[in-house]
Structures are given as C-alpha cells and as structure tokens.
Scaffold this motif. Structure first.
Motif, PDB file in Angstrom:
ATOM      1  N   ALA A  65      57.038  79.739   0.952  1.00 19.71           N
ATOM      2  CA  ALA A  65      57.221  80.975   0.181  1.00 19.71           C
ATOM      3  C   ALA A  65      58.079  80.763  -1.072  1.00 19.71           C
ATOM      4  CB  ALA A  65      57.852  82.057   1.058  1.00 19.71           C
ATOM      5  N   VAL A  66      58.587  79.546  -1.294  1.00 14.61           N
ATOM      6  CA  VAL A  66      59.383  79.251  -2.480  1.00 14.61           C
ATOM      7  C   VAL A  66      58.564  78.321  -3.372  1.00 14.61           C
ATOM      8  CG1 VAL A  66      61.533  78.312  -3.391  1.00 14.61           C
ATOM      9  CG2 VAL A  66      61.536  79.508  -1.190  1.00 14.61           C
ATOM     10  N   ARG A  67      58.319  78.788  -4.586  1.00 16.05           N
ATOM     11  CA  ARG A  67      57.453  78.056  -5.524  1.00 16.05           C
ATOM     12  C   ARG A  67      58.128  77.958  -6.888  1.00 16.05           C
ATOM     13  NH1 ARG A  67      51.877  80.787  -3.548  1.00 16.05           N
ATOM     14  NH2 ARG A  67      52.000  79.949  -1.441  1.00 16.05           N
ATOM     15  N   PRO A  68      57.613  77.085  -7.753  1.00 15.53           N
ATOM     16  CA  PRO A  68      58.167  77.030  -9.120  1.00 15.53           C
ATOM     17  C   PRO A  68      58.084  78.408  -9.788  1.00 15.53           C
ATOM     18  CG  PRO A  68      56.710  75.161  -8.727  1.00 15.53           C
ATOM     19  CD  PRO A  68      56.550  76.096  -7.551  1.00 15.53           C
ATOM     20  N   GLY A  69      59.053  78.708 -10.619  1.00 18.23           N
ATOM     21  CA  GLY A  69      59.168  80.028 -11.240  1.00 18.23           C
ATOM     22  C   GLY A  69      57.940  80.471 -12.021  1.00 18.23           C
ATOM     23  N   THR A  99      60.187  81.121  -7.747  1.00 15.42           N
ATOM     24  CA  THR A  99      59.593  82.391  -7.349  1.00 15.42           C
ATOM     25  C   THR A  99      59.568  82.413  -5.831  1.00 15.42           C
ATOM     26  OG1 THR A  99      58.238  82.608  -9.339  1.00 15.42           O
ATOM     27  CG2 THR A  99      57.497  83.819  -7.382  1.00 15.42           C
ATOM     28  N   ILE A 100      60.152  83.450  -5.260  1.00 17.62           N
ATOM     29  CA  ILE A 100      60.155  83.621  -3.815  1.00 17.62           C
ATOM     30  C   ILE A 100      59.117  84.689  -3.497  1.00 17.62           C
ATOM     31  CG2 ILE A 100      61.496  84.413  -1.820  1.00 17.62           C
ATOM     32  CD1 ILE A 100      63.156  82.803  -4.808  1.00 17.62           C
ATOM     33  N   ILE A 101      58.181  84.329  -2.638  1.00 19.45           N
ATOM     34  CA  ILE A 101      57.192  85.294  -2.172  1.00 19.45           C
ATOM     35  C   ILE A 101      57.812  85.980  -0.966  1.00 19.45           C
ATOM     36  CG2 ILE A 101      54.857  85.652  -1.290  1.00 19.45           C
ATOM     37  CD1 ILE A 101      54.178  82.915  -2.706  1.00 19.45           C
ATOM     38  N   VAL A 102      58.136  87.243  -1.126  1.00 17.20           N
ATOM     39  CA  VAL A 102      58.807  87.994  -0.063  1.00 17.20           C
ATOM     40  C   VAL A 102      57.727  88.529   0.876  1.00 17.20           C
ATOM     41  CG1 VAL A 102      60.450  89.835   0.451  1.00 17.20           C
ATOM     42  CG2 VAL A 102      60.662  88.547  -1.684  1.00 17.20           C
ATOM     43  N   ASP A 103      57.394  87.681   1.864  1.00 17.88           N
ATOM     44  CA  ASP A 103      56.307  87.998   2.792  1.00 17.88           C
ATOM     45  C   ASP A 103      56.773  88.053   4.244  1.00 17.88           C
ATOM     46  OD1 ASP A 103      56.829  85.349   3.327  1.00 17.88           O
ATOM     47  OD2 ASP A 103      54.816  84.620   2.819  1.00 17.88           O
ATOM     48  N   GLY A 104      58.094  88.015   4.450  1.00 13.72           N
ATOM     49  CA  GLY A 104      58.640  88.057   5.799  1.00 13.72           C
ATOM     50  C   GLY A 104      58.869  86.680   6.407  1.00 13.72           C
TER      51      GLY A 104
END
Length: 117
Positions: free
Chosen positions: A66-70, A80-85
């Motif tokens: 869930a953590v990717r390059p900005g 960029t954090i994908i807030v998906d739980g």
C-alpha cells in the motif's frame, strides 16, 4: 478513516489546510510548505501523499504494497499511501508525523521558531 486523518493532520502545531490545486487534493501545510495531500479516489480507497526520508521511503515501499512512490510528486522524497485498511491507523499516523517533522526540520530557523508551541 479519512476524517481521522484530517483531524490528525490539523492537530499538528501550526498546520493549515488548503485547496491550492482545486477541489482535490486537500493539502495540509506547515508555514506554507506541504506535508500531506489527500486525494479522493474514484474507487473505494483514499490516497495520501506524505514526505519521507528517501531511505525510509524505499524500505516502506518494500515492506508494504500500500506504500508506493509519490503520485505527481518527487518519487524520491514522497510516498503515496493507499488507505485500504492494510496498514494500521497508528502506522499511517506515524508516517504523517515523519512527514510533518521532515518539513519542519527543513524550515528556516525563524519560521520554525514562529510555529506555536
């Protein structure tokens, strides 16, 4: 979780929210410098851009899907954090703290000293 993230960002000393790019993203700043951006996804998830030390950024990307390059940012210094739980809320808050602290640390001394205690 979006409201929790917004509230958490606004509790940071001297933090303000702004919409400098239009209605999306919501941007959080300290002394005029961005430390967090929240994008409303067209899908089910929230996207959160946070500043990050490059070495830590790489480690986080390796450890968490869930953590990717900005997104639309300098990919060395932003995630960029994908807030998906998939990440605990406390982990997301720790990343917000890190971003805020990095930005504050790089402010000129006069600006750092002007932040309310």
């Amino acid at each position: 979780m979006k409201n929790n993230i917004i509230e958490y960002c606004l509790k940071k000393k001297g933090a303000t929210k702004d919409y400098p790019f239009g209605p999306d993203p919501l941007v959080f700043k300290i002394a005029g410098k961005m430390f967090a951006l929240i994008f409303d996804s067209k899908g089910n998830y929230l996207y959160l851009n946070l500043k990050c030390d490059p070495v830590i950024a790489e480690n986080l990307r390796e450890q968490h899907e869930a953590v990717r390059p900005g997104y639309h940012m300098n990919k060395e210094h932003w995630n960029t954090i994908i807030v998906d739980g998939s990440l605990a809320e406390s982990d997301v808050f720790d990343m917000i703290d890190h971003s805020y602290d990095l930005v504050v640390k790089n402010l000129p001394k006069s600006l750092r000293e002007s932040i309310p205690k």
